[in-house]
Design an enzyme around this catalytic site. Structure first.
Site, mmCIF file in Angstrom:
data_model
loop_
_atom_site.group_PDB
_atom_site.id
_atom_site.type_symbol
_atom_site.label_atom_id
_atom_site.label_comp_id
_atom_site.label_asym_id
_atom_site.label_seq_id
_atom_site.Cartn_x
_atom_site.Cartn_y
_atom_site.Cartn_z
ATOM 1 N N HIS A 152 -3.872 4.253 6.824
ATOM 2 C CA HIS A 152 -3.058 3.740 5.748
ATOM 3 C C HIS A 152 -1.447 4.088 6.467
ATOM 4 O O HIS A 152 -1.426 5.037 7.143
ATOM 5 C CB HIS A 152 -3.012 4.422 4.576
ATOM 6 C CG HIS A 152 -4.193 4.196 3.864
ATOM 7 N ND1 HIS A 152 -4.260 3.259 2.782
ATOM 8 C CD2 HIS A 152 -5.413 4.925 4.016
ATOM 9 C CE1 HIS A 152 -5.521 2.989 2.483
ATOM 10 N NE2 HIS A 152 -6.219 4.104 2.871
ATOM 11 N N ASP A 164 0.865 -1.230 0.188
ATOM 12 C CA ASP A 164 -0.003 0.008 -0.094
ATOM 13 C C ASP A 164 0.944 1.400 -0.107
ATOM 14 O O ASP A 164 1.836 1.537 0.816
ATOM 15 C CB ASP A 164 -0.778 0.003 1.237
ATOM 16 C CG ASP A 164 -1.804 1.250 1.620
ATOM 17 O OD1 ASP A 164 -1.960 2.073 0.676
ATOM 18 O OD2 ASP A 164 -2.174 1.221 2.623
#
Length: 552
Positions: A365, A192
């Site tokens: 994130h 990610d």
């Protein structure tokens, strides 16, 4: 000949959303995630954007399963549309399965879809692949990374994640398992890239709970909280803060109601006893005892908060006795719509608290230091940054190089790029069809670039319809052409211009009749060209010109 593993991203690169990655080995295929993206501002009438799966349709006989990392729309939103084109079993964790089931019910696909629930720590055999589910932290419960095992080696696909040492559910990311896999040897890491621009660490979700308690205590106003419906842990903290302050909670907004139903049934959300009330009943309480949880953190026009702000909600009127807490940050591209809603709430006299004013949102994130920890634990031979715009992917490449990786062991790909790995080399030299498919109402893919360009043209410069009443006997005009405009000029104020257009159309048709040009298509093309040319010279605008021949 050396064995090859192919990795083909069909979405999620050079964009935020539409995540979908294909793994191909030994003649068999598995797919990771199946997400949608929100339409951009100039995609008029489009509801959502999904990946082009023509490659999967062509190779449907080789498909062995769809594996889902978590239940966010950019990872599950395209499932009902894709399954109608190519069916395959779906493997995911319990909460993710609950959310997917809602979509399948809505589209009448429950009976035709095999939905398999898997716990973190388990491994699923799918043809020549063995897919291990590894628990990670994210802004939705039950998120996982995958260790995809093949005879050639192991690939780790992180999905969306962060390292949260104080998660709401108490389950920290399984760094130990990632470290074990790293010691055994990992062929490739796909990670990610969303927050790779941010130094340091992402704050824990529990930090937001402290803010809620601070905002709720000593407040005599009704409190309205909006957040992402899928953030079960955030909603849990709202419920806990409300219960601690002696407030009751009501929920409004379809997606919020659905998520709460699924997450409470599956045990991911625990509602404090006596806290939840129907929205019509809670209005009978003093404002200081009310909390309303609603959808609309992204300013969506159909959402409950938007309707409250613009006075179209049937049950809630917002005014000076309200405090509105927006517990989310705007997704890139949504800043204007979110700002519009915030401005309207201020105009109504509400006390509005949003991310810029207090610690009301933390990301799901990983920031740079967390990404470095994953790289250090996994120690992959090859690296492919995922889930981000071009700058994010390139910065993630640099971060991997700082961790000691060679540049020729890293590939920053495009959607559709075929990444080929052997045990010694990685390359990306070919591609398969990939792109955007537009969903408009019940139509999937029937709105293409030509239709979108027409909509943009209509939005920018409007439309001029030229009605040509032509005699079927001698092909001359029976009367002056009629001009109808929409979104171009206001007729009463532009009679001189419209008369000029009538004259041009009339002269063009008569000229063609005199030259024995009687084909309707040819007449329309000539009128369109003449009027378009005149309008651009006189107004510097290029409206859509639609000539219509009526034979009498």
């Amino acid at each position: 000949m050396a064995e090859k593993l192919k990795i083909i991203p069909l979405g999620g690169l050079n964009e935020i959303g539409k995540n979908m990655t294909v793994y191909e080995y030994g003649g068999e295929i598995i797919v990771v995630d199946c997400g949608m993206a929100f339409p951009e501002d100039d995609m008029y009438g489009i509801d959502c954007v999904i990946p082009d799966v023509s490659y999967l349709i062509k190779n449907r006989s080789r498909l062995r399963g769809l594996f889902i990392t978590h239940g966010h729309e950019d990872h599950i939103g395209a499932i009902p549309y894709i399954l109608k084109q190519v069916n395959m079993p779906i493997y995911c964790t319990r909460l993710t399965a609950g959310l997917i089931k809602l979509k399948l019910q809505e589209h009448g696909l429950v009976n035709s879809t095999k939905l398999v629930t898997v716990e973190a720590g388990q491994t699923i055999k799918a043809g020549k692949f063995q897919v291990e589910f590894i628990h990670v932290n994210h802004s939705i419960a039950d998120s996982v990374a995958f260790a995809i095992h093949t005879r050639m080696g192991t690939v780790i696909h992180t999905g969306d994640f962060k390292i949260d040492s104080t998660p709401i559910d108490g389950d920290v990311i399984d760094l130990a398992r990632l470290g074990e896999l790293g010691k055994k040897g990992v062929l490739a890491l796909l990670a990610d890239s969303t927050n790779v621009e941010r130094p340091g660490y992402t704050l824990s979700e529990s930090a937001v709970g402290q803010t809620f308690k601070r905002q709720f205590s000593n407040c005599d106003k009704r409190i309205i909280v909006t957040t992402f419906a899928s953030n079960v842990h955030r909603i849990q903290q709202v419920l806990d803060a409300a219960a601690a302050c002696g407030r009751k909670v009501a929920v409004t907004g379809r997606s919020m109601e659905n998520i709460m139903k699924v997450s409470t049934e599956l045990g991911y959300m625990k509602v404090p006893k006596g806290t939840l009330m129907e929205i019509n009943r809670i209005k009978g309480l003093p404002p200081s005892q009310q909390v309303i949880v609603t959808t609309g953190s992204q300013g969506e026009e159909m959402s409950a908060l938007y309707r409250m702000a613009f006075s179209t909600h049937k049950q809630i009127d917002i005014g000076p006795t309200d405090k509105v807490i927006i517990s989310a940050s705007a997704i890139p591209g949504n800043e204007v719509t979110v700002g519009r809603v915030i401005n309207e709430l201020f105009r109504k006299g509400a006390d509005v608290v949003y991310d810029k004013a207090d610690m009301l949102h933390v990301s799901g994130h990983a920031c740079q230091e967390e990404l470095k920890i994953i790289h250090a634990l996994v120690r992959p031979r090859f690296f492919i940054p995922l889930h981000g715009e071009q700058r994010m992917l390139q910065i993630h490449k640099k971060l991997a190089m700082q961790m000691g990786m060679k540049p020729n062991h890293i590939v920053v790909a495009e959607n559709g790029g075929v990444i080929e790995l052997t045990t010694k080399h990685i390359k990306c030299e070919t591609s398969v069809p990939a792109g955007e498919v537009f969903v408009d109402g019940s139509g999937v893919g029937d709105v293409g670039s030509v239709v979108l360009n027409d909509r943009r043209l209509l939005a920018a410069d409007g439309m001029v319809v030229v009605v040509l009443p032509i005699s079927s006997h001698d092909h001359h005009l029976l009367s002056e052409p009629e001009i109808v405009t929409r979104g171009f000029v206001y007729v009463k104020e532009s009679e001189e211009l419209l008369q000029e257009l009538r004259t041009i159309a009339y002269n063009t048709v008569e000229d063609m009749s005199a030259r024995k040009r009687r084909d309707d298509g040819e007449i329309c093309r000539a009128v369109r060209s003449a009027i378009s040319s005149y309008l651009y010279k006189s107004t510097k605008r290029s409206p859509m010109i639609i000539p219509m021949v009526t034979k009498l």
